[in-house]
Design an enzyme around this catalytic site. Structure first.
Site, PDB file in Angstrom:
ATOM      1  N   ASN A  11       0.847  -1.182   0.000  1.00  0.00           N
ATOM      2  CA  ASN A  11       0.000   0.000   0.000  1.00  0.00           C
ATOM      3  C   ASN A  11       0.898   1.253   0.000  1.00  0.00           C
ATOM      4  O   ASN A  11       1.558   1.562   0.999  1.00  0.00           O
ATOM      5  CB  ASN A  11      -0.900  -0.055   1.243  1.00  0.00           C
ATOM      6  CG  ASN A  11      -1.865   1.113   1.321  1.00  0.00           C
ATOM      7  OD1 ASN A  11      -1.518   2.237   1.004  1.00  0.00           O
ATOM      8  ND2 ASN A  11      -3.070   0.836   1.770  1.00  0.00           N
ATOM      9  N   GLY A  13       0.160   4.406  -0.063  1.00  0.00           N
ATOM     10  CA  GLY A  13      -0.305   5.465   0.842  1.00  0.00           C
ATOM     11  C   GLY A  13       0.278   5.284   2.238  1.00  0.00           C
ATOM     12  O   GLY A  13       0.795   6.219   2.844  1.00  0.00           O
ATOM     13  N   ASP A  71      -1.053  -3.656  10.138  1.00  0.00           N
ATOM     14  CA  ASP A  71      -2.418  -3.972   9.737  1.00  0.00           C
ATOM     15  C   ASP A  71      -3.310  -2.901  10.337  1.00  0.00           C
ATOM     16  O   ASP A  71      -3.125  -2.507  11.488  1.00  0.00           O
ATOM     17  CB  ASP A  71      -2.830  -5.367  10.229  1.00  0.00           C
ATOM     18  CG  ASP A  71      -4.009  -5.910   9.424  1.00  0.00           C
ATOM     19  OD1 ASP A  71      -4.097  -5.617   8.219  1.00  0.00           O
ATOM     20  OD2 ASP A  71      -4.854  -6.612  10.007  1.00  0.00           O
ATOM     21  N   PHE A 153      -5.608   8.539   1.537  1.00  0.00           N
ATOM     22  CA  PHE A 153      -5.937   7.345   0.751  1.00  0.00           C
ATOM     23  C   PHE A 153      -7.093   6.627   1.436  1.00  0.00           C
ATOM     24  O   PHE A 153      -7.551   7.038   2.507  1.00  0.00           O
ATOM     25  CB  PHE A 153      -4.710   6.429   0.612  1.00  0.00           C
ATOM     26  CG  PHE A 153      -4.270   5.788   1.904  1.00  0.00           C
ATOM     27  CD1 PHE A 153      -3.427   6.451   2.775  1.00  0.00           C
ATOM     28  CD2 PHE A 153      -4.712   4.515   2.261  1.00  0.00           C
ATOM     29  CE1 PHE A 153      -3.029   5.862   3.975  1.00  0.00           C
ATOM     30  CE2 PHE A 153      -4.316   3.917   3.453  1.00  0.00           C
ATOM     31  CZ  PHE A 153      -3.468   4.605   4.308  1.00  0.00           C
ATOM     32  N   GLY A 154      -7.543   5.541   0.835  1.00  0.00           N
ATOM     33  CA  GLY A 154      -8.570   4.689   1.450  1.00  0.00           C
ATOM     34  C   GLY A 154      -9.807   5.471   1.884  1.00  0.00           C
ATOM     35  O   GLY A 154     -10.411   6.196   1.111  1.00  0.00           O
ATOM     36  N   ASP A 156     -10.054   7.974   3.917  1.00  0.00           N
ATOM     37  CA  ASP A 156      -9.800   9.332   4.416  1.00  0.00           C
ATOM     38  C   ASP A 156     -10.865  10.369   4.009  1.00  0.00           C
ATOM     39  O   ASP A 156     -11.181  11.250   4.813  1.00  0.00           O
ATOM     40  CB  ASP A 156      -8.410   9.822   3.976  1.00  0.00           C
ATOM     41  CG  ASP A 156      -7.312   9.217   4.835  1.00  0.00           C
ATOM     42  OD1 ASP A 156      -7.612   8.729   5.938  1.00  0.00           O
ATOM     43  OD2 ASP A 156      -6.146   9.247   4.403  1.00  0.00           O
ATOM     44  N   ARG A 182      -2.044   5.825  12.720  1.00  0.00           N
ATOM     45  CA  ARG A 182      -0.738   5.363  12.230  1.00  0.00           C
ATOM     46  C   ARG A 182       0.379   6.135  12.927  1.00  0.00           C
ATOM     47  O   ARG A 182       1.396   5.569  13.323  1.00  0.00           O
ATOM     48  CB  ARG A 182      -0.695   5.556  10.706  1.00  0.00           C
ATOM     49  CG  ARG A 182       0.519   4.916  10.045  1.00  0.00           C
ATOM     50  CD  ARG A 182       0.303   4.673   8.564  1.00  0.00           C
ATOM     51  NE  ARG A 182      -0.683   3.632   8.337  1.00  0.00           N
ATOM     52  CZ  ARG A 182      -1.937   3.873   7.927  1.00  0.00           C
ATOM     53  NH1 ARG A 182      -2.323   5.091   7.630  1.00  0.00           N
ATOM     54  NH2 ARG A 182      -2.788   2.880   7.786  1.00  0.00           N
TER      55      ARG A 182
HETATM   56  P1  ITT Z   1      -0.748  -4.170   3.049  1.00  0.00           P
HETATM   57  O1  ITT Z   1      -1.467  -5.339   3.680  1.00  0.00           O
HETATM   58  O2  ITT Z   1       0.063  -4.547   1.852  1.00  0.00           O
HETATM   59  O3  ITT Z   1       0.032  -3.366   4.066  1.00  0.00           O
HETATM   60  P2  ITT Z   1      -3.443  -3.138   2.640  1.00  0.00           P
HETATM   61  O4  ITT Z   1      -4.009  -1.934   1.949  1.00  0.00           O
HETATM   62  O5  ITT Z   1      -3.986  -4.503   2.249  1.00  0.00           O
HETATM   63  O6  ITT Z   1      -1.852  -3.126   2.476  1.00  0.00           O
HETATM   64  P3  ITT Z   1      -4.475  -3.532   5.325  1.00  0.00           P
HETATM   65  O7  ITT Z   1      -4.689  -4.982   5.117  1.00  0.00           O
HETATM   66  O8  ITT Z   1      -3.844  -3.082   6.615  1.00  0.00           O
HETATM   67  O9  ITT Z   1      -3.570  -2.893   4.172  1.00  0.00           O
HETATM   68  O10 ITT Z   1      -5.861  -2.810   5.100  1.00  0.00           O
HETATM   69  C1  ITT Z   1      -6.169  -1.647   5.702  1.00  0.00           C
HETATM   70  C2  ITT Z   1      -7.236  -0.949   4.899  1.00  0.00           C
HETATM   71  O11 ITT Z   1      -7.899  -0.053   5.816  1.00  0.00           O
HETATM   72  C3  ITT Z   1      -6.622  -0.083   3.795  1.00  0.00           C
HETATM   73  O12 ITT Z   1      -6.573  -0.713   2.555  1.00  0.00           O
HETATM   74  C4  ITT Z   1      -7.562   1.116   3.798  1.00  0.00           C
HETATM   75  O13 ITT Z   1      -8.669   0.840   2.974  1.00  0.00           O
HETATM   76  C5  ITT Z   1      -8.025   1.208   5.257  1.00  0.00           C
HETATM   77  N1  ITT Z   1      -7.184   2.168   5.987  1.00  0.00           N
HETATM   78  C6  ITT Z   1      -6.198   1.878   6.883  1.00  0.00           C
HETATM   79  N2  ITT Z   1      -5.606   2.996   7.314  1.00  0.00           N
HETATM   80  C7  ITT Z   1      -6.206   4.011   6.665  1.00  0.00           C
HETATM   81  C8  ITT Z   1      -6.015   5.409   6.663  1.00  0.00           C
HETATM   82  O14 ITT Z   1      -5.073   5.980   7.385  1.00  0.00           O
HETATM   83  N3  ITT Z   1      -6.789   6.147   5.887  1.00  0.00           N
HETATM   84  C9  ITT Z   1      -7.725   5.595   5.137  1.00  0.00           C
HETATM   85  N4  ITT Z   1      -7.979   4.286   5.042  1.00  0.00           N
HETATM   86  C10 ITT Z   1      -7.220   3.483   5.808  1.00  0.00           C
END
Ligand code: ITT
Length: 199
Positions: A11, A13, A71, A153-154, A156, A182
């Site tokens: 990820n 972001g 995670d 990202f995600g 936010d 984070r």
């Molecule tokens: P990795 O496992 O490769 O690290 P991932 O995107 O699959 O990447 P996660 O399994 O930890 O990561 O999933 C967390 C999800 O939660 C992420 O994809 C976002 O959609 C959301 N998320 C986590 N932290 C966030 C943030 O700070 N802002 C917005 N969305 C967030």
């Protein structure tokens, strides 16, 4: 000792945020995928900590470098904590962030402000030759009625930071990196690294 750690994430972001959070501690962070292709680590655990450890252990086993796994997830009270552990897969493996946001907003349609409370949770696992450690950070807030802002990202664009009444996407990276889940988890991790690992 060189202050360098490797993050097991795909990820971008997350990676950028963690680079910025660690910079004041003079710790450089690289993606593990820059030095070896460890593939996608399956998130088979039953908690954020288990999943974070699976990632960090996979990185350390392959490289012997100081490895971090993270995670994170968004827990919505009205949905009894969903999507939580499944935040990345909410709406299906191929759902985009926009799809996930639409789905959440649909599930919360007509739900009043006081019932829209939510929190971001971040768990970091550190694995190095001296052992393993876990750090946790939480950020409370509530969900907007529609996406606002274009930073981050995600989720936010729909996560409102209470005192400011703006989303993380509107508040920008400097603000987010000071107050986010984070930031809270990785600052503890950075302090531990400086104190216990890099001497
Ligand atoms: P990795 O496992 O490769 O690290 P991932 O995107 O699959 O990447 P996660 O399994 O930890 O990561 O999933 C967390 C999800 O939660 C992420 O994809 C976002 O959609 C959301 N998320 C986590 N932290 C966030 C943030 O700070 N802002 C917005 N969305 C967030």
């Amino acid at each position: 000792m060189r202050r360098e750690v490797y993050l097991v994430t795909q990820n971008k972001g997350k990676l950028q945020e963690i680079k910025n959070i660690f910079a004041p501690f003079s710790i450089s962070v690289k993606s593990i995928y820059e030095i070896c292709d460890i593939g996608k680590v399956e998130e088979k655990g039953e908690s954020y900590a288990e999943n974070a450890l699976l990632k960090a252990k996979a990185g350390f086993a392959k490289t012997g470098e100081i490895s971090l796994g993270e995670d994170s997830g968004l827990e919505v009270d009205y949905l009894h904590g969903a999507p939580g552990l499944y935040s990345a897969r909410f709406g299906g493996e191929n759902a985009s962030s926009e799809d996930k946001i639409s789905l959440l907003l649909q599930l919360l349609q007509g739900v009043p402000r006081e019932k829209r409370t939510a929190r971001f949770v971040c768990v970091v696992a550190l694995v190095w030759s001296g052992g393993e450690e876990i750090f946790t950070g939480v950020c409370e807030g509530y969900l907007a009625e529609e996406p606002r802002g274009d930073g981050g990202f995600g989720y936010d664009p729909i996560f409102i930071f209470p005192g400011e009444d703006k989303t993380f996407a509107q508040l920008g990276s400097e603000f987010k990196n000071r107050y986010s889940h984070r930031s809270r988890a990785f600052c503890q991790c950075a302090e531990f690294l400086v104190r216990e690992v890099f001497h």
